[in-house]
Scaffold this active site. Sequence first.
Site, PDB file in Angstrom:
ATOM      1  N   ASN A   1      63.822  55.445  75.047  1.00  0.00           N
ATOM      2  CA  ASN A   1      62.834  55.689  74.039  1.00  0.00           C
ATOM      3  C   ASN A   1      63.762  56.087  72.721  1.00  0.00           C
ATOM      4  O   ASN A   1      62.768  57.021  71.840  1.00  0.00           O
ATOM      5  CB  ASN A   1      62.483  57.470  74.572  1.00  0.00           C
ATOM      6  CG  ASN A   1      61.628  57.185  75.945  1.00  0.00           C
ATOM      7  OD1 ASN A   1      60.948  56.154  75.468  1.00  0.00           O
ATOM      8  ND2 ASN A   1      62.369  58.166  77.246  1.00  0.00           N
ATOM      9  N   HIS A   2      63.962  54.837  71.747  1.00  0.00           N
ATOM     10  CA  HIS A   2      64.726  54.779  70.868  1.00  0.00           C
ATOM     11  C   HIS A   2      64.517  53.935  70.013  1.00  0.00           C
ATOM     12  O   HIS A   2      65.266  53.273  69.898  1.00  0.00           O
ATOM     13  CB  HIS A   2      66.195  55.115  70.650  1.00  0.00           C
ATOM     14  CG  HIS A   2      66.060  57.332  71.077  1.00  0.00           C
ATOM     15  ND1 HIS A   2      66.395  57.932  70.099  1.00  0.00           N
ATOM     16  CD2 HIS A   2      66.348  57.668  72.143  1.00  0.00           C
ATOM     17  CE1 HIS A   2      66.875  58.711  71.114  1.00  0.00           C
ATOM     18  NE2 HIS A   2      66.880  58.862  72.022  1.00  0.00           N
TER      19      HIS A   2
END
Length: 185
Positions: A120-121
């Site tokens: 999620n980056h």
Amino acid sequence: TRLNMVLWTRSSRPRRGMPDQMGLERHASFGISVYVLHPDSRGTVRIKGTDAIAAPEIRFNLFLSERDHMTVVKAARIARHVASLPPLSDYVARENAPGAGVQSDADLIKFFRKAGRHNNHAVGTCKMGVDDMAVVDPRLRVKGVDGLRVIDASVMPRIVASNTNASVIMIGDKGAALILEDARG
């Protein structure tokens, strides 16, 4: 007490009522997560149509490159080695995931391609730079569009080797300073 080791910490069992969320392992366990911090594989973000509210199509394209394959295999083997050493080994009953039967490079790659997740980056959809692939210039201005800047993780040409939070705060701070500089004239 001996625990089950989970090389990949996300359970295949989702939380009740939350199919997109990771669940809990059924037994007492600990996890060792492995990540490809600087992947070669590149994803895409594309609009689906003319509806501005519609979610875009996001493809992370994880584990497509040979380098990413070898990185995750090496990381898995290092994690297994660490878990095999005392005193940690004294607490390991068995490896739940990917499991003792998953040993070959090909099987490990298959496991991570199926069970692996992004962290999620995501970054880089509006790359900053001066080359032809850059969307924004070093002052975070969108090329060819007056008065528009992008000031978030999407301007990072490559992902940092850690959580993106501090980097995004820095980008926001720098972006605010650039806006103020331009406003002052």
